[in-house]
Motif scaffolding. Structure first.
Motif, PDB file in Angstrom:
ATOM      1  N   ARG A  60       0.792  -1.126   0.201  1.00  0.00           N
ATOM      2  CA  ARG A  60       0.033  -0.178   0.025  1.00  0.00           C
ATOM      3  C   ARG A  60       0.967   1.270  -0.054  1.00  0.00           C
ATOM      4  O   ARG A  60       0.533   2.320  -0.870  1.00  0.00           O
ATOM      5  N   GLU A  61       1.889   1.284   0.882  1.00  0.00           N
ATOM      6  CA  GLU A  61       2.810   2.392   0.880  1.00  0.00           C
ATOM      7  C   GLU A  61       3.545   2.606  -0.561  1.00  0.00           C
ATOM      8  O   GLU A  61       3.788   3.842  -0.816  1.00  0.00           O
ATOM      9  N   ASP A  62       3.920   1.501  -1.249  1.00  0.00           N
ATOM     10  CA  ASP A  62       4.545   1.914  -2.499  1.00  0.00           C
ATOM     11  C   ASP A  62       3.572   2.425  -3.291  1.00  0.00           C
ATOM     12  O   ASP A  62       3.965   3.619  -4.071  1.00  0.00           O
ATOM     13  N   LEU A  63       2.049   2.007  -3.385  1.00  0.00           N
ATOM     14  CA  LEU A  63       1.105   2.942  -4.110  1.00  0.00           C
ATOM     15  C   LEU A  63       0.907   4.351  -3.903  1.00  0.00           C
ATOM     16  O   LEU A  63       0.941   5.180  -4.714  1.00  0.00           O
ATOM     17  N   PHE A  64       0.810   4.391  -2.332  1.00  0.00           N
ATOM     18  CA  PHE A  64       0.871   6.102  -1.890  1.00  0.00           C
ATOM     19  C   PHE A  64       2.033   6.670  -2.359  1.00  0.00           C
ATOM     20  O   PHE A  64       1.772   7.904  -2.753  1.00  0.00           O
ATOM     21  N   GLU A  65       3.079   6.218  -2.437  1.00  0.00           N
ATOM     22  CA  GLU A  65       4.500   6.927  -2.729  1.00  0.00           C
ATOM     23  C   GLU A  65       4.379   7.134  -4.171  1.00  0.00           C
ATOM     24  O   GLU A  65       4.685   8.195  -4.806  1.00  0.00           O
ATOM     25  N   ALA A  66       3.970   6.042  -5.005  1.00  0.00           N
ATOM     26  CA  ALA A  66       3.888   6.474  -6.292  1.00  0.00           C
ATOM     27  C   ALA A  66       2.892   7.628  -7.015  1.00  0.00           C
ATOM     28  O   ALA A  66       3.173   8.432  -7.662  1.00  0.00           O
ATOM     29  N   VAL A  67       1.698   7.480  -6.252  1.00  0.00           N
ATOM     30  CA  VAL A  67       0.636   8.287  -6.562  1.00  0.00           C
ATOM     31  C   VAL A  67       1.427   9.865  -6.022  1.00  0.00           C
ATOM     32  O   VAL A  67       1.037  10.895  -6.832  1.00  0.00           O
ATOM     33  N   TYR A  68       2.073   9.904  -4.990  1.00  0.00           N
ATOM     34  CA  TYR A  68       2.510  11.352  -4.438  1.00  0.00           C
ATOM     35  C   TYR A  68       3.334  11.805  -5.494  1.00  0.00           C
ATOM     36  O   TYR A  68       3.385  12.877  -5.930  1.00  0.00           O
ATOM     37  N   ARG A  69       4.527  10.929  -5.942  1.00  0.00           N
ATOM     38  CA  ARG A  69       5.513  11.260  -6.691  1.00  0.00           C
ATOM     39  C   ARG A  69       4.995  11.936  -8.118  1.00  0.00           C
ATOM     40  O   ARG A  69       5.414  12.747  -8.619  1.00  0.00           O
ATOM     41  N   ARG A  70       4.041  11.216  -8.696  1.00  0.00           N
ATOM     42  CA  ARG A  70       3.445  11.559 -10.022  1.00  0.00           C
ATOM     43  C   ARG A  70       2.776  12.724  -9.854  1.00  0.00           C
ATOM     44  O   ARG A  70       2.889  13.472 -10.742  1.00  0.00           O
ATOM     45  N   GLU A  71       2.015  12.835  -8.845  1.00  0.00           N
ATOM     46  CA  GLU A  71       1.152  14.183  -8.811  1.00  0.00           C
ATOM     47  C   GLU A  71       2.430  15.478  -8.572  1.00  0.00           C
ATOM     48  O   GLU A  71       2.049  16.606  -9.027  1.00  0.00           O
ATOM     49  N   VAL A  72       3.380  15.149  -7.833  1.00  0.00           N
ATOM     50  CA  VAL A  72       4.446  16.395  -7.470  1.00  0.00           C
ATOM     51  C   VAL A  72       4.824  16.601  -9.002  1.00  0.00           C
ATOM     52  O   VAL A  72       5.169  17.886  -9.416  1.00  0.00           O
ATOM     53  N   GLN A  73       5.163  15.496  -9.878  1.00  0.00           N
ATOM     54  CA  GLN A  73       5.658  15.869 -11.143  1.00  0.00           C
ATOM     55  C   GLN A  73       4.722  16.336 -12.062  1.00  0.00           C
ATOM     56  O   GLN A  73       5.060  17.371 -12.904  1.00  0.00           O
ATOM     57  N   GLN A  74       3.528  16.127 -11.906  1.00  0.00           N
ATOM     58  CA  GLN A  74       2.456  16.659 -12.754  1.00  0.00           C
ATOM     59  C   GLN A  74       2.329  18.250 -12.441  1.00  0.00           C
ATOM     60  O   GLN A  74       2.247  19.301 -13.092  1.00  0.00           O
ATOM     61  N   LEU A  75       2.328  18.397 -11.096  1.00  0.00           N
ATOM     62  CA  LEU A  75       2.341  19.924 -10.552  1.00  0.00           C
ATOM     63  C   LEU A  75       3.562  20.898 -11.298  1.00  0.00           C
ATOM     64  O   LEU A  75       3.411  21.831 -11.758  1.00  0.00           O
ATOM     65  N   ALA A  76       4.942  20.135 -11.338  1.00  0.00           N
ATOM     66  CA  ALA A  76       5.938  20.721 -11.727  1.00  0.00           C
ATOM     67  C   ALA A  76       5.975  20.977 -13.305  1.00  0.00           C
ATOM     68  O   ALA A  76       6.192  22.179 -13.893  1.00  0.00           O
ATOM     69  N   ASP A  77       5.271  19.988 -14.006  1.00  0.00           N
ATOM     70  CA  ASP A  77       4.919  20.126 -15.591  1.00  0.00           C
ATOM     71  C   ASP A  77       3.976  21.083 -15.788  1.00  0.00           C
ATOM     72  O   ASP A  77       4.173  21.965 -16.736  1.00  0.00           O
ATOM     73  N   LEU A  78       3.025  21.207 -14.896  1.00  0.00           N
ATOM     74  CA  LEU A  78       2.047  21.993 -15.096  1.00  0.00           C
ATOM     75  C   LEU A  78       2.691  23.683 -14.817  1.00  0.00           C
ATOM     76  O   LEU A  78       2.151  24.488 -15.690  1.00  0.00           O
ATOM     77  N   ALA A  79       3.436  23.731 -14.173  1.00  0.00           N
ATOM     78  CA  ALA A  79       4.213  24.951 -13.750  1.00  0.00           C
ATOM     79  C   ALA A  79       4.860  25.482 -15.135  1.00  0.00           C
ATOM     80  O   ALA A  79       4.814  26.706 -15.499  1.00  0.00           O
TER      81      ALA A  79
END
Length: 195
Positions: A60-79
């Motif tokens: 479960r933690e691997d999935l949480f972390e992957a979702v988190y990393r993906r969203e942070v990257q998406q926010l950087a890409d959006l910027a």
């Protein structure tokens, strides 16, 4: 097949697609149901079997972390995208509103993320650095355009935004925070000197 050949082979297209579907479904399920939402619900929402989910994310933690990393990257890409497409003040406002959505997902995963950050400090470092650089780029652009004051740092901006999100826990909190983002942006606007 030899082990080194297996490890250097690119993932199959369907495997990449399944992984992305699981991440997107996990974001929605965790946002709605919190950290205790079942992984079976995530697999169902993604349209994959539970075995496929576990093949990509053993815990479960691997999935949480992957979702988190993906969203942070998406926010950087959006910027970066917003720097090209929008007026500086509008880009900053849009990005901050996107952070509110990001926090909504994180609220559902906060306990699990606290464990992940505690056990793996590179997750915190990675996300913090990327978000600060993104905020800094948007702030610099808005200051250079003369649209906002020059006395706010990326850390101030992120701290204020996260504070707004975490002080609101009642249902419908996002609407209130989005209104506060607009108030905050208006407060950053550069005022003309009175004569």
């Amino acid at each position: 097949m030899r082990q080194w050949e297996k490890s250097t082979r690119k993932p199959r297209v369907d495997a990449v697609r399944n992984r992305e579907r699981v991440l997107e479904a996990a974001k929605a399920v965790f946002s709605a149901g919190g950290a205790e939402a079942s992984l079976e619900a995530v697999a169902r929402a993604a349209g994959v079997g539970i075995g496929t989910l576990y093949r990509h994310f053993p815990t479960r933690e691997d999935l949480f972390e992957a979702v988190y990393r993906r969203e942070v990257q998406q926010l950087a890409d959006l910027a970066e995208q917003l720097k090209q497409e929008a007026r500086p003040i509008d880009a900053l406002r849009h990005w901050m509103r996107s952070i509110v959505q990001f926090v909504a997902t994180k609220k559902g995963m906060s306990a699990a993320l606290a464990l992940a950050v505690a056990k793996e400090s590179d997750l915190y470092s990675y996300s913090s650095d990327l978000l600060m650089r993104s905020a800094g780029g948007l702030l610099e652009r808005a200051v250079a355009a003369g649209e906002i004051r020059n006395d706010i740092s990326p850390e101030d901006l992120i701290r204020a935004l996260v504070g707004m999100c975490y002080t609101h826990d009642q249902p419908g909190w996002q609407k209130s925070v989005l209104r506060l983002v607009d108030v905050f942006i208006d407060g950053l606007r550069k005022r003309r000197a009175k004569r």
